[in-house]
Design a protein around this motif. Structure first.
Motif, short mmCIF file in Angstrom:
data_model
loop_
_atom_site.label_atom_id
_atom_site.label_comp_id
_atom_site.label_asym_id
_atom_site.label_seq_id
_atom_site.Cartn_x
_atom_site.Cartn_y
_atom_site.Cartn_z
N UNK A 195 21.47 25.11 3.14
CA UNK A 195 20.32 24.58 3.87
C UNK A 195 19.63 25.71 4.61
N UNK A 196 18.30 25.65 4.69
CA UNK A 196 17.53 26.62 5.45
C UNK A 196 16.92 25.89 6.64
N UNK A 197 17.28 26.32 7.85
CA UNK A 197 16.88 25.63 9.08
C UNK A 197 16.17 26.62 10.01
N UNK A 198 14.99 26.23 10.49
CA UNK A 198 14.30 27.05 11.49
C UNK A 198 14.48 26.39 12.86
N UNK A 199 14.74 27.22 13.87
CA UNK A 199 14.91 26.73 15.23
C UNK A 199 13.88 27.39 16.13
N UNK A 200 13.12 26.55 16.84
CA UNK A 200 12.08 27.03 17.75
C UNK A 200 12.30 26.42 19.12
N UNK A 201 11.43 26.77 20.04
CA UNK A 201 11.54 26.24 21.40
C UNK A 201 11.43 24.72 21.40
N UNK A 202 10.67 24.20 20.44
CA UNK A 202 10.47 22.76 20.39
C UNK A 202 11.53 21.99 19.61
N UNK A 203 12.48 22.69 19.01
CA UNK A 203 13.52 22.01 18.24
C UNK A 203 13.75 22.70 16.91
N UNK A 204 14.27 21.96 15.94
CA UNK A 204 14.61 22.52 14.63
C UNK A 204 14.05 21.67 13.50
N UNK A 205 13.90 22.29 12.34
CA UNK A 205 13.51 21.56 11.13
C UNK A 205 14.24 22.18 9.95
N UNK A 206 14.58 21.34 8.99
CA UNK A 206 15.29 21.79 7.79
C UNK A 206 14.37 21.69 6.59
N UNK A 207 14.35 22.73 5.76
CA UNK A 207 13.52 22.72 4.56
C UNK A 207 13.92 21.57 3.66
N UNK A 208 12.96 21.02 2.94
CA UNK A 208 13.23 19.86 2.08
C UNK A 208 14.17 20.20 0.94
N UNK A 209 14.15 21.44 0.49
CA UNK A 209 15.07 21.86 -0.56
C UNK A 209 16.02 22.92 -0.05
N UNK A 210 17.03 23.23 -0.83
CA UNK A 210 18.00 24.24 -0.43
C UNK A 210 17.54 25.63 -0.85
N UNK A 211 18.17 26.65 -0.25
CA UNK A 211 17.93 28.03 -0.64
C UNK A 211 19.12 28.48 -1.47
N UNK A 212 18.86 29.09 -2.62
CA UNK A 212 19.94 29.48 -3.50
C UNK A 212 20.23 30.97 -3.48
N UNK B 61 9.57 30.16 16.95
CA UNK B 61 10.83 30.18 16.20
C UNK B 61 11.65 31.40 16.61
N UNK B 62 12.90 31.17 16.92
CA UNK B 62 13.79 32.26 17.35
C UNK B 62 14.85 32.59 16.30
N UNK B 63 15.11 31.66 15.38
CA UNK B 63 16.11 31.95 14.35
C UNK B 63 15.86 31.12 13.11
N UNK B 64 16.31 31.67 11.98
CA UNK B 64 16.30 30.96 10.70
C UNK B 64 17.73 31.02 10.17
N UNK B 65 18.32 29.87 9.93
CA UNK B 65 19.70 29.83 9.46
C UNK B 65 19.76 29.57 7.97
N UNK B 66 20.50 30.40 7.27
CA UNK B 66 20.82 30.21 5.86
C UNK B 66 22.25 29.69 5.83
N UNK B 67 22.40 28.39 5.79
CA UNK B 67 23.73 27.84 5.94
C UNK B 67 24.23 28.13 7.34
N UNK B 68 25.38 28.77 7.45
CA UNK B 68 25.95 29.07 8.77
C UNK B 68 25.52 30.44 9.30
#
Length: 244
Positions: A140-157, A107-114
């Motif tokens: 939305x909380x999204x993690x991006x890795x070398x293999x792609x991205x995934x979004x958490x099932x719930x939002x971050x407040x 994982x290279x980045x974690x996005x909190x929204x934008x």
């Protein structure tokens, strides 16, 4: 023949460059049995878009002069988020968030929204990241890795700091056990309540009410403090421990 990068998503799409000699007029680049899309070619390099795949495959370049030696290319599955804790933080940022899952090692980045933040990778199943500053609301909380991205099932407040407007009753026994009703705003993410610094058992009733059981304490007048994922607040006045 070097290949860079030597890893990519199982879904394909990675921009890969193979370097060497005699690579001009490359007619085909294969990753295992699958052809890649050639995007640039010189005598010393071939740039391609990797096809989809799995596991470890041999990448080869074919030119009018023949086929190159194979080099290993590793397919990395996309990350999977299983849990995020806590699921909210203060508007000013600074909360340490733990993400658990699978495939998190790259994982290279974690996005909190934008807003993207660089995480600290603990292992393939865990990483931590410090939340950024953000306006009130859910993202939305999204993690991006070398293999792609995934979004958490719930939002971050992102939540505002709490306020405590009062509590009742105002007194209790040194032995503890008095049920105290604490009122205020922004109390739904309460993580702790203390009486004179002593932790108390509590239950969140709503965003404006928390019930706490006064802990054992010496005869004294103490302040009641409440902590949420958005910050901390101290109740007005004091709670008095006295003999019945």
């Amino acid at each position: 023949m070097p290949i860079d990068p030597d890893q990519g998503s199982t879904g394909g799409g990675a921009a890969v460059t193979l370097t060497g000699t005699g690579l001009q007029n490359a007619s085909e680049v294969r990753f295992g049995t699958k052809p890649a899309i050639i995007t640039a070619n010189t005598a010393t390099s071939v740039s391609v878009v990797a096809p989809s795949g799995a596991g470890v495959v041999a990448a080869t370049v074919t030119t009018p002069g023949g086929t190159s030696n194979p080099v290993a290319f590793y397919y990395v599955p996309p990350p999977v988020i299983l849990d995020v804790s806590p699921t909210s933080g203060p508007l000013a940022g600074g909360a340490t968030i733990t993400v658990t899952g699978r495939g998190l090692a790259t994982v290279t980045s974690v996005a909190f929204g934008a807003t993207a933040v660089t995480p600290t990778v603990v292992s393939d199943s865990q990483l931590t990241v410090v939340s950024p500053a953000h306006a009130t609301g859910q993202v939305a909380l999204v993690v991006t890795a070398l293999g792609g991205s995934d979004t958490a099932s719930g939002t971050f407040g992102f939540v505002a700091a709490p306020t405590v407007t009062g509590f009742s009753p105002l007194t209790g026994l040194p032995a503890g056990g008095t049920l105290v009703d604490i009122t205020g705003t922004g109390l739904s993410t309460t993580t702790g309540v203390t009486f004179g610094g002593v932790p108390a058992t509590f239950a969140v009733l709503s965003g404006t009410r928390v019930a706490a059981v006064a802990p054992t304490h010496a005869l004294d007048a103490v302040t009641i403090a409440l902590t949420t994922t958005g910050g901390s607040a101290t109740a007005p006045g004091v709670f008095i421990y006295l003999l019945g």
